[in-house]
Scaffold this motif. Structure first.
Motif, PDB file in Angstrom:
ATOM      1  N   GLU A 121       2.393  14.301 -18.586  1.00 50.48           N
ATOM      2  CA  GLU A 121       1.925  13.417 -17.008  1.00 50.48           C
ATOM      3  C   GLU A 121       3.018  13.694 -16.879  1.00 50.48           C
ATOM      4  OE1 GLU A 121      -1.024  11.074 -15.853  1.00 50.48           O
ATOM      5  OE2 GLU A 121       0.699  10.080 -14.343  1.00 50.48           O
ATOM      6  N   ILE A 122       3.637  14.306 -15.095  1.00 52.21           N
ATOM      7  CA  ILE A 122       5.346  13.391 -14.270  1.00 52.21           C
ATOM      8  C   ILE A 122       4.378  12.775 -13.224  1.00 52.21           C
ATOM      9  CG2 ILE A 122       6.527  15.152 -15.451  1.00 52.21           C
ATOM     10  CD1 ILE A 122       6.316  16.849 -12.485  1.00 52.21           C
ATOM     11  N   GLY A 123       4.901  12.259 -11.854  1.00 52.83           N
ATOM     12  CA  GLY A 123       4.282  11.797 -10.803  1.00 52.83           C
ATOM     13  C   GLY A 123       5.084  10.915  -9.991  1.00 52.83           C
ATOM     14  N   TYR A 124       4.545  10.840  -9.410  1.00 50.79           N
ATOM     15  CA  TYR A 124       5.168  10.139  -8.130  1.00 50.79           C
ATOM     16  C   TYR A 124       4.395   8.887  -8.032  1.00 50.79           C
ATOM     17  CZ  TYR A 124       6.230   8.432  -3.156  1.00 50.79           C
ATOM     18  OH  TYR A 124       6.632   7.875  -2.245  1.00 50.79           O
ATOM     19  N   THR A 125       5.132   7.953  -6.848  1.00 50.83           N
ATOM     20  CA  THR A 125       4.287   6.507  -7.007  1.00 50.83           C
ATOM     21  C   THR A 125       4.760   6.012  -6.743  1.00 50.83           C
ATOM     22  OG1 THR A 125       2.264   4.542  -7.373  1.00 50.83           O
ATOM     23  CG2 THR A 125       4.976   4.858  -9.302  1.00 50.83           C
ATOM     24  N   ASN A 126       4.487   4.651  -5.263  1.00 48.94           N
ATOM     25  CA  ASN A 126       5.470   4.142  -4.107  1.00 48.94           C
ATOM     26  C   ASN A 126       4.601   2.749  -4.717  1.00 48.94           C
ATOM     27  OD1 ASN A 126       4.632   2.415  -1.635  1.00 48.94           O
ATOM     28  ND2 ASN A 126       6.810   3.859  -1.068  1.00 48.94           N
ATOM     29  N   LEU A 127       5.822   2.269  -4.973  1.00 52.53           N
ATOM     30  CA  LEU A 127       5.692   1.053  -5.277  1.00 52.53           C
ATOM     31  C   LEU A 127       5.510  -0.135  -4.507  1.00 52.53           C
ATOM     32  CD1 LEU A 127       7.793   1.283  -8.475  1.00 52.53           C
ATOM     33  CD2 LEU A 127       5.694   1.102  -8.522  1.00 52.53           C
ATOM     34  N   TYR A 128       6.293  -0.276  -3.632  1.00 51.37           N
ATOM     35  CA  TYR A 128       6.585  -1.148  -1.945  1.00 51.37           C
ATOM     36  C   TYR A 128       7.418  -0.185  -1.191  1.00 51.37           C
ATOM     37  CZ  TYR A 128      10.447  -3.945  -3.853  1.00 51.37           C
ATOM     38  OH  TYR A 128      11.802  -4.143  -4.607  1.00 51.37           O
ATOM     39  N   ASN A 134       0.744  -1.265   0.205  1.00 46.83           N
ATOM     40  CA  ASN A 134      -0.002  -0.429   0.592  1.00 46.83           C
ATOM     41  C   ASN A 134       0.679   1.229   0.102  1.00 46.83           C
ATOM     42  OD1 ASN A 134      -2.725  -1.633   0.685  1.00 46.83           O
ATOM     43  ND2 ASN A 134      -2.241  -2.305   2.126  1.00 46.83           N
ATOM     44  N   GLY A 135       0.756   2.600  -1.084  1.00 46.84           N
ATOM     45  CA  GLY A 135       1.338   3.719  -0.721  1.00 46.84           C
ATOM     46  C   GLY A 135       0.131   4.946  -1.757  1.00 46.84           C
ATOM     47  N   LEU A 136       0.780   5.621  -1.169  1.00 46.80           N
ATOM     48  CA  LEU A 136       0.495   6.975  -2.227  1.00 46.80           C
ATOM     49  C   LEU A 136       0.833   7.141  -3.488  1.00 46.80           C
ATOM     50  CD1 LEU A 136       0.263   9.173   1.075  1.00 46.80           C
ATOM     51  CD2 LEU A 136      -1.695   8.127   0.350  1.00 46.80           C
ATOM     52  N   ASN A 137       0.287   7.560  -4.367  1.00 45.74           N
ATOM     53  CA  ASN A 137       0.544   8.663  -5.417  1.00 45.74           C
ATOM     54  C   ASN A 137       0.367   9.110  -5.311  1.00 45.74           C
ATOM     55  OD1 ASN A 137      -1.608   7.775  -6.250  1.00 45.74           O
ATOM     56  ND2 ASN A 137      -0.987   7.290  -8.436  1.00 45.74           N
ATOM     57  N   GLY A 138       0.923  10.479  -6.814  1.00 42.15           N
ATOM     58  CA  GLY A 138       0.072  10.887  -7.287  1.00 42.15           C
ATOM     59  C   GLY A 138       1.254  11.941  -8.319  1.00 42.15           C
ATOM     60  N   TYR A 139       0.407  12.993  -9.103  1.00 36.36           N
ATOM     61  CA  TYR A 139       0.265  13.401 -10.732  1.00 36.36           C
ATOM     62  C   TYR A 139      -0.074  15.342 -11.177  1.00 36.36           C
ATOM     63  CZ  TYR A 139      -3.902  12.177 -12.693  1.00 36.36           C
ATOM     64  OH  TYR A 139      -5.076  11.524 -12.120  1.00 36.36           O
ATOM     65  N   ALA A 140       0.511  15.142 -11.805  1.00 36.05           N
ATOM     66  CA  ALA A 140       0.103  16.619 -12.371  1.00 36.05           C
ATOM     67  C   ALA A 140       0.457  16.465 -14.580  1.00 36.05           C
ATOM     68  CB  ALA A 140       1.109  17.796 -11.726  1.00 36.05           C
ATOM     69  N   LYS A 146       2.991  -3.941 -11.115  1.00 38.90           N
ATOM     70  CA  LYS A 146       2.321  -3.869 -11.208  1.00 38.90           C
ATOM     71  C   LYS A 146       1.518  -2.811 -10.357  1.00 38.90           C
ATOM     72  CE  LYS A 146       2.631  -6.434 -15.508  1.00 38.90           C
ATOM     73  NZ  LYS A 146       3.474  -6.773 -15.119  1.00 38.90           N
ATOM     74  N   ASN A 147       0.549  -1.918 -10.634  1.00 34.82           N
ATOM     75  CA  ASN A 147      -0.017  -1.157  -9.534  1.00 34.82           C
ATOM     76  C   ASN A 147      -1.678  -0.077 -10.104  1.00 34.82           C
ATOM     77  OD1 ASN A 147       1.945  -1.143  -8.047  1.00 34.82           O
ATOM     78  ND2 ASN A 147       2.327   1.499  -7.714  1.00 34.82           N
ATOM     79  N   PHE A 148      -1.989  -0.988  -9.003  1.00 34.88           N
ATOM     80  CA  PHE A 148      -3.285  -0.436  -9.371  1.00 34.88           C
ATOM     81  C   PHE A 148      -3.583   0.674  -8.104  1.00 34.88           C
ATOM     82  CE2 PHE A 148      -8.550  -0.004  -7.595  1.00 34.88           C
ATOM     83  CZ  PHE A 148      -8.847  -0.063  -9.364  1.00 34.88           C
ATOM     84  N   SER A 149      -4.149   1.780  -8.611  1.00 30.74           N
ATOM     85  CA  SER A 149      -4.651   3.391  -7.780  1.00 30.74           C
ATOM     86  C   SER A 149      -5.985   3.947  -7.777  1.00 30.74           C
ATOM     87  CB  SER A 149      -3.365   4.228  -8.308  1.00 30.74           C
ATOM     88  OG  SER A 149      -3.955   4.619  -9.977  1.00 30.74           O
ATOM     89  N   LEU A 150      -6.060   4.253  -6.907  1.00 32.59           N
ATOM     90  CA  LEU A 150      -7.904   5.594  -6.414  1.00 32.59           C
ATOM     91  C   LEU A 150      -7.236   6.940  -6.225  1.00 32.59           C
ATOM     92  CD1 LEU A 150      -9.702   2.377  -4.731  1.00 32.59           C
ATOM     93  CD2 LEU A 150     -10.136   2.872  -7.269  1.00 32.59           C
ATOM     94  N   ASN A 151      -8.007   7.359  -7.176  1.00 35.81           N
ATOM     95  CA  ASN A 151      -7.241   9.150  -7.286  1.00 35.81           C
ATOM     96  C   ASN A 151      -8.561   9.930  -6.901  1.00 35.81           C
ATOM     97  OD1 ASN A 151      -4.873   8.042  -7.561  1.00 35.81           O
ATOM     98  ND2 ASN A 151      -5.038   7.832  -9.807  1.00 35.81           N
TER      99      ASN A 151
END
Length: 185
Positions: A76-83, A55-61, A177-182
């Motif tokens: 798009e640029i962003g950040y995501t935590n993989l693990y 579990n983690g957080l992600n964000g993008y612009a 492989k990630n699944f995110s809800l934003n």
């Protein structure tokens, strides 16, 4: 951590400039979009890992150009935590983490009012950090990356929308492989 701060500053500046200078005329619209939320790593690890957090957080612009066609295009640029791994105190490693900083070329279309589908491909810088209680080792590598997302946006003002997005992302280098809800603005 300093790299993350720089990326967030650039992302904020991109969206601020895009939103402040958003132009709408009869030929096209340019808009800035911010998104972020919860991410879950769906990858299969071939062995058990004590203290593994998927579990983690992600964000993008994102900056999008919307001509008078069904297909929009943008960056798009962003950040995501993989693990992240926080093993038991008896192990030699204090923690380990893998994060991604993607840069995508994005294509988007809105087949129905307020509903959109987006796909992006590009590259990502993967940053791995391992703390073994005596030193911290950081390694970066590049990876190809893709995503597919669906979103629903509600207009709340003339040029402001808020909504939600479900996104599947894949980072090829380590087959993550990630699944995110934003939440999307």
């Amino acid at each position: 951590m300093n790299n993350m701060k720089n990326i967030l500053i650039v992302a904020f500046a991109l969206v601020a400039v895009g939103h402040a200078g958003a132009k709408t005329d009869s030929l096209y619209t340019v808009e800035g979009i911010l998104g972020g939320g919860y991410v879950y790593n769906m990858s299969v690890f071939p062995y058990g890992v004590d203290g593994l957090s998927r579990n983690g957080l992600n964000g993008y612009a994102r900056m999008m150009w919307s001509p008078e066609h069904m297909l929009d295009v943008g960056l798009e640029i962003g950040y995501t935590n993989l693990y992240r791994i926080d093993p038991a105190a008896s192990t030699a490693v204090e923690y380990s983490s893998l994060n991604a900083y993607p840069l995508f070329l994005v294509f988007s279309m809105h087949p129905m009012d307020n509903f959109g589908v987006s796909a992006g491909f590009g590259t990502a810088i993967l940053s791995s950090v391992v703390d073994d209680r005596e030193s911290v080792t950081a390694v970066t590598t590049a990876s190809t990356a893709v995503f597919l997302a669906i979103e629903y946006m509600w207009p709340v003002a003339d040029r402001v929308r808020i909504g939600g997005e479900a996104r599947f992302s894949s980072y090829d280098r380590f087959r993550d492989k990630n699944f995110s809800l934003n939440l999307v603005l």
